[in-house]
Scaffold this motif. Structure first.
Motif, PDB file in Angstrom:
ATOM      1  N   LEU A 120      12.422  -1.515   5.678  1.00 11.46           N
ATOM      2  CA  LEU A 120      11.883  -2.537   4.786  1.00 11.46           C
ATOM      3  C   LEU A 120      12.949  -3.164   3.894  1.00 11.46           C
ATOM      4  CD1 LEU A 120       8.633  -0.615   3.851  1.00 11.46           C
ATOM      5  CD2 LEU A 120       8.733  -2.755   5.149  1.00 11.46           C
ATOM      6  N   SER A 121      14.142  -2.587   3.872  1.00 11.47           N
ATOM      7  CA  SER A 121      15.242  -3.168   3.089  1.00 11.47           C
ATOM      8  C   SER A 121      15.883  -4.347   3.796  1.00 11.47           C
ATOM      9  CB  SER A 121      16.304  -2.097   2.799  1.00 11.47           C
ATOM     10  OG  SER A 121      15.783  -1.085   1.967  1.00 11.47           O
ATOM     11  N   ASP A 122      15.498  -4.566   5.051  1.00  7.64           N
ATOM     12  CA  ASP A 122      16.038  -5.689   5.816  1.00  7.64           C
ATOM     13  C   ASP A 122      15.396  -6.992   5.331  1.00  7.64           C
ATOM     14  OD1 ASP A 122      16.927  -7.530   7.642  1.00  7.64           O
ATOM     15  OD2 ASP A 122      16.423  -6.342   9.419  1.00  7.64           O
ATOM     16  N   LYS A 123      16.166  -7.774   4.615  1.00  2.00           N
ATOM     17  CA  LYS A 123      15.616  -8.995   4.017  1.00  2.00           C
ATOM     18  C   LYS A 123      15.370 -10.099   5.038  1.00  2.00           C
ATOM     19  CE  LYS A 123      14.778  -7.017   1.313  1.00  2.00           C
ATOM     20  NZ  LYS A 123      13.521  -6.744   0.607  1.00  2.00           N
ATOM     21  N   PRO A 174       0.816  -1.212   0.000  1.00  2.00           N
ATOM     22  CA  PRO A 174       0.000   0.000   0.000  1.00  2.00           C
ATOM     23  C   PRO A 174       0.855   1.270   0.000  1.00  2.00           C
ATOM     24  CG  PRO A 174       0.202  -0.815   2.222  1.00  2.00           C
ATOM     25  CD  PRO A 174       0.952  -1.788   1.357  1.00  2.00           C
ATOM     26  N   TYR A 175       0.201   2.421   0.093  1.00  2.00           N
ATOM     27  CA  TYR A 175       0.881   3.706   0.128  1.00  2.00           C
ATOM     28  C   TYR A 175       1.179   4.074   1.582  1.00  2.00           C
ATOM     29  CZ  TYR A 175       1.533   8.761  -0.076  1.00  2.00           C
ATOM     30  OH  TYR A 175       2.017  10.030   0.068  1.00  2.00           O
ATOM     31  N   GLY A 176       2.440   4.413   1.858  1.00  2.00           N
ATOM     32  CA  GLY A 176       2.806   4.849   3.212  1.00  2.00           C
ATOM     33  C   GLY A 176       3.623   3.821   3.960  1.00  2.00           C
ATOM     34  N   ASN A 177       4.520   4.312   4.803  1.00  2.00           N
ATOM     35  CA  ASN A 177       5.419   3.422   5.546  1.00  2.00           C
ATOM     36  C   ASN A 177       4.702   2.616   6.613  1.00  2.00           C
ATOM     37  OD1 ASN A 177       7.732   4.267   4.138  1.00  2.00           O
ATOM     38  ND2 ASN A 177       7.989   6.040   5.462  1.00  2.00           N
ATOM     39  N   TYR A 204      11.815  -8.803   6.105  1.00  2.00           N
ATOM     40  CA  TYR A 204      10.871  -8.659   5.000  1.00  2.00           C
ATOM     41  C   TYR A 204      11.474  -9.291   3.741  1.00  2.00           C
ATOM     42  CZ  TYR A 204       9.402  -5.146   8.370  1.00  2.00           C
ATOM     43  OH  TYR A 204       9.030  -4.509   9.517  1.00  2.00           O
ATOM     44  N   PRO A 205      11.519 -10.606   3.688  1.00  2.00           N
ATOM     45  CA  PRO A 205      12.257 -11.295   2.605  1.00  2.00           C
ATOM     46  C   PRO A 205      11.670 -11.090   1.221  1.00  2.00           C
ATOM     47  CG  PRO A 205      11.020 -12.870   3.929  1.00  2.00           C
ATOM     48  CD  PRO A 205      10.938 -11.569   4.657  1.00  2.00           C
ATOM     49  N   SER A 206      10.373 -10.843   1.121  1.00  2.00           N
ATOM     50  CA  SER A 206       9.767 -10.727  -0.211  1.00  2.00           C
ATOM     51  C   SER A 206       9.357  -9.292  -0.540  1.00  2.00           C
ATOM     52  CB  SER A 206       8.551 -11.657  -0.328  1.00  2.00           C
ATOM     53  OG  SER A 206       7.516 -11.251   0.547  1.00  2.00           O
ATOM     54  N   PHE A 207       9.883  -8.341   0.204  1.00  2.00           N
ATOM     55  CA  PHE A 207       9.539  -6.934  -0.054  1.00  2.00           C
ATOM     56  C   PHE A 207      10.424  -6.386  -1.170  1.00  2.00           C
ATOM     57  CE2 PHE A 207      10.141  -2.386   0.538  1.00  2.00           C
ATOM     58  CZ  PHE A 207       8.829  -1.950   0.566  1.00  2.00           C
ATOM     59  N   ILE A 208       9.799  -5.836  -2.173  1.00  2.00           N
ATOM     60  CA  ILE A 208      10.468  -5.183  -3.307  1.00  2.00           C
ATOM     61  C   ILE A 208       9.833  -3.804  -3.442  1.00  2.00           C
ATOM     62  CG2 ILE A 208      11.059  -5.348  -5.759  1.00  2.00           C
ATOM     63  CD1 ILE A 208      12.129  -7.691  -4.190  1.00  2.00           C
ATOM     64  N   ALA A 253       3.289  -6.022   5.956  1.00  2.00           N
ATOM     65  CA  ALA A 253       4.391  -6.732   5.306  1.00  2.00           C
ATOM     66  C   ALA A 253       4.680  -8.095   5.932  1.00  2.00           C
ATOM     67  CB  ALA A 253       5.641  -5.868   5.296  1.00  2.00           C
ATOM     68  N   PRO A 254       4.673  -8.242   7.263  1.00  2.00           N
ATOM     69  CA  PRO A 254       4.944  -9.577   7.825  1.00  2.00           C
ATOM     70  C   PRO A 254       3.940 -10.635   7.375  1.00  2.00           C
ATOM     71  CG  PRO A 254       5.176  -7.892   9.516  1.00  2.00           C
ATOM     72  CD  PRO A 254       4.562  -7.221   8.336  1.00  2.00           C
TER      73      PRO A 254
END
Length: 826
Positions: free
Chosen positions: A170-173, A140-143, A176-180, A150-151
């Motif tokens: 969110l860059s921590d894999k 979605p939009y926003g941190n 958040y392993p599937s976050f792009i 995300a989890p």
């Protein structure tokens, strides 16, 4: 245990609320072979109430967002474009399920729908056997919203290709392993802002953020360390904050550069507050969330607050998007909501939109396009990954392949494709390579516009550039520094708390300040360097010593060679006339000793030239001093003998013993041994070594020799002075002797000339200090030898060569008889 509780909550919540609802077909959904998920803020819940119980929000009752609706349309456009492509996914159609995501914590039913399978969520199911409703998700939009969901998404390794969350967390894999994501992270955004600040050499800035910007503020504080930038004011604002007070504090601190790292709602409050409080001539650096905001651009009075610089996606326009919007509006007028009020109350899936049909195509097209390309790239990223998983060629894809979300994730990490002339490639953190623009707002009343003035790229390498000529201030850059920069050669001295607040202090002689190394310290120059006071660099010192090639050196060496030649000629003249009265009156054999000593002493002058070595330092004075002392002792013997012959008849025994035992040779030998011992001690105890004199000259290094052992050389000098004084005294006693035997006068002239030239040397030595001293030293040595030659030996050589009649025994006998008669008459 914790994970199982989460799943239990999900199952209970979704079973009781979500899956009892069926949503009407609308533009929020599209059937296809593979389903994508989308979360967009079509509505915004402005004031979120604390969550004390399980509940889901009804987004259609919240404030409608043109911007969020425009983002939603970009996804629909991208899917339609891909479905119409004959090469990307031939014979495969993409579908989507989109939900209105208006709240940070009350939109979970939408997420549960995406991770479900046939309306249920299974616990502890393996990835190979688990098939979720969607193969990938954007939004979605926003941190905060993204971090909240995300989890749940990444637990099943469903690719979450995000277009609107910049949090660096969110860059921590691992978490958040599937976050792009297809937008820069806060890390990149902050670095872009710092590049702008450093480009214009500002160092006195303020940072204003919203509750979602705390990470950005922390990163900003981290990255400005050791850059010379001072964060003079910082504040995280909320909707109820006193904006006027904040802006007045900033203005009072003389801060002229303000970073506004907020979402549009807060940016509007800040800018409107600046207009209301008559805050003028500031530089406002806008984050990417509001840098293209068309409403603020046209806000009345915005032209007075100063210059707004923003960072934004470089590729904002999407070819064909406008036509898609016009076609959609013309043919469908969106999907009207024909549900009754009772039906609406039962809906929680958030696919209802009363206002969507009221939005015109022009309003959508003119909306802020900041996230358009990011959404477009997100959908194409999923499509290209699916192309790889299905092993597609130019004609068809293998639809028999079972597509699992984790398969897409693996392919996304390896993607490298071109999209609208932009290279889409992700790093190890799932962050897209950046190609951003720096823009400036032209807020003229008649024609407001946003112009690109610079670029920032991270692929293939980091490159930042700006065109200063496009800035509204041209070359008159606004000043936003705590202190005026010091001039070259002035170091900084801390004042107060901030590093960029300082006084300027001039560096002393032989020191310099290097701003790239440490602007607060004046560093001493190296031994082989020098500088004037107030210098930014040190200059290399030139090393000086007597060169053989210098014109004065050549002249002096030539005169020394001439002297040696004259001395050798004189030796031959004296040898040829060895048994004549003139040679005997000059000292006989002793005169040859004197001439040889003078020749050898001339050799020492050659050691003054060229780069000093231990050998040259040792011999340049000792050779001359020893043989000159021997010569001086011979002069003393000659003067003493003359006085003894003519003035000391009353002491016949003394004269007899002197003659019988060769007293003159005993004296000369004794003194020679004494001098030899003194100079050997001088060489052994403390030999004069080569010395780099760093103190005498600021811009030169005087390459000379040490003084050496002082006591022995002082002793020899004292003895020489004593002998010289005795020679002058004896010469005075013999002032009335026969002219032919009066060598005393020649000796007197020789000694007086010796004294004069050495007075010249010591005068130069005490008042000057340069290589000229060495030249004068060599000159004095040569000159003193010239004095001995011309005052003592040349007159006698002249008689032997040009007046041979005076070089006879009869002539000398006549002179003695005349002297005896004169004495007897007196």
């Amino acid at each position: 245990m914790f994970i199982s509780r989460i799943y239990a909550f999900l199952v209970a919540f979704t079973t009781s609320i979500f899956f009892k609802v069926s949503c009407s077909s609308s533009e929020f959904s599209l059937d296809g072979d593979y389903l994508l998920g989308g979360l967009f803020p079509v509505h915004e819940a402005e004031h979120a109430a604390p969550l004390f119980s399980l509940e889901a929000i009804e987004c259609f009752r919240q404030t409608f967002s043109n911007s969020g609706y425009q983002m939603f349309q970009v996804m629909r456009f991208a899917v339609e474009e891909i479905n119409n492509s004959t090469t990307l996914l031939p014979n495969v159609s993409l579908g989507y399920e989109v939900f209105d995501y208006c709240s940070d914590a009350k939109n979970f039913p939408s997420v549960f729908s995406f991770i479900s399978q046939n309306g249920s969520i299974s616990l502890y199911e393996k990835l190979n056997s688990h098939q979720t409703k969607v193969i990938a998700l954007t939004g979605p939009y926003g941190n905060t919203r993204t971090i909240n969901i995300a989890p749940l998404i990444t637990m099943d390794l469903i690719p979450l290709v995000n277009y609107g969350a910049s949090s660096y967390t969110l860059s921590d894999k691992l978490q958040y392993p599937s976050f792009i994501r297809t937008i820069p992270s806060n890390k990149d955004l902050i670095q872009m802002i710092i590049h702008i600040i450093r480009w214009f050499k500002w160092n006195w800035v303020a940072f204003l953020g919203d509750p979602d910007s705390e990470e950005g503020l922390q990163l900003f504080n981290n990255y400005i360390r050791n850059t010379g930038i001072c964060l003079a004011y910082q504040e995280i604002l909320n909707q109820s904050a006193n904006y006027s007070l904040t802006l007045k504090k900033i203005d009072k601190l003389n801060i002229n550069v303000i970073v506004v790292f907020t979402v549009p709602q807060y940016a509007k409050n800040i800018i409107k507050g600046a207009i209301t409080n008559n805050i003028r001539d500031k530089v406002w650096i806008a984050s990417e969330t509001w840098s293209m905001n068309q409403q603020l651009l046209k806000e009345p009075g915005i032209e007075k607050i100063g210059t707004i610089i923003g960072i934004t996606e470089r590729f904002l326009s999407l070819t064909g998007f406008n036509d898609f919007i016009y076609k959609t509006k013309e043919t469908t007028e969106v999907y009207p909501n024909d549900n009754t009020e009772s039906d609406i109350h039962t809906k929680t899936c958030n696919q209802n939109c009363d206002n969507c049909s009221l939005v015109t195509a022009e309003e959508i097209i003119n909306e802020d396009p900041t996230y358009s390309f990011a959404i477009y790239a997100a959908i194409y990223t999923i499509a290209h990954a699916l192309h790889k998983v299905l092993h597609c060629n130019m004609n068809q894809c293998n639809k028999n392949t079972t597509v699992k979300p984790y398969m897409l994730l693996g392919e996304i990490k390896k993607l490298d494709f071109s999209l609208n002339n932009y290279q889409v490639k992700y790093d190890v953190n799932g962050d897209l390579t950046i190609s951003y623009a720096i823009v400036v707002w032209h807020t003229e009343t008649n024609f407001s516009r946003i112009e690109m003035v610079g670029t920032y790229d991270t692929y293939p390498e980091i490159n930042f550039s700006m065109d200063n000529s496009l800035m509204p201030w041209h070359n008159n850059v606004p000043f936003s520094n705590c202190s005026v920069e010091c001039k070259d050669g002035f170091s900084r001295e801390h004042v107060g708390y901030h590093d960029c607040c300082f006084l300027c202090k001039k560096c002393l002689i032989n020191s310099y300040v290097n701003y790239s190394r440490d602007p607060y310290t004046c560093f001493p120059c190296a031994d082989n360097e020098w500088s004037d006071g107030g210098s930014a660099t040190c200059q290399t010192r030139s090393v000086i010593y007597l060169q053989f090639t210098d014109v004065p050196s050549i002249a002096l060496l030539f005169s020394n060679v001439c002297l040696i030649t004259l001395l050798i000629i004189t030796v031959f003249i004296f040898a040829y006339n060895y048994n004549t009265p003139v040679v005997r009156s000059a000292g006989g054999n002793m005169s040859f000793l004197m001439l040889v000593c003078m020749i050898i002493s001339c050799i020492s002058a050659f050691y003054f030239f060229g780069e000093p070595t231990l050998e040259k330092c040792t011999y340049r004075n000792t050779i001359y001093a020893f043989f000159n002392a021997v010569c001086l002792s011979c002069f003393f013997v000659r003067a003493f003998q003359i006085v003894c012959v003519f003035k000391m008849n009353e002491f016949p025994n003394v004269h007899r013993l002197w003659v019988k035992y060769n007293g003159q040779w005993i004296f000369v030998t004794s003194f020679s041994v004494f001098y030899f011992f003194v100079y050997v001690m001088y060489i052994i105890l403390k030999p004069p070594k080569p010395l780099l004199d760093l103190l005498s000259f600021k811009n030169q290094i005087f390459f000379t020799c040490e003084r050496g052992e002082v006591i022995s050389i002082s002793t020899a000098a004292f003895v020489n002075m004593f002998l010289g004084a005795l020679c002058i005294w004896f010469s005075y006693m013999a002032r009335d002797l026969p002219k032919n035997y009066n060598e005393a006068k020649s000796i007197t002239f020789s000694i007086v000339f010796l004294i004069l030239v050495w007075i010249l040397y010591f005068t130069v030595y005490f008042f000057f200090n340069s290589k000229d001293i060495l030249f004068v030293n060599a000159f004095v040595q040569i000159s003193s030898t010239y004095g001995f030659l011309f005052c003592y030996f040349i007159p006698k050589s002249y008689i032997m060569l040009f007046q041979p009649k005076k070089n006879t025994a009869a002539y000398f006998q006549t002179a003695i008889q005349n002297y005896t008669q004169t004495i007897s008459r007196s």
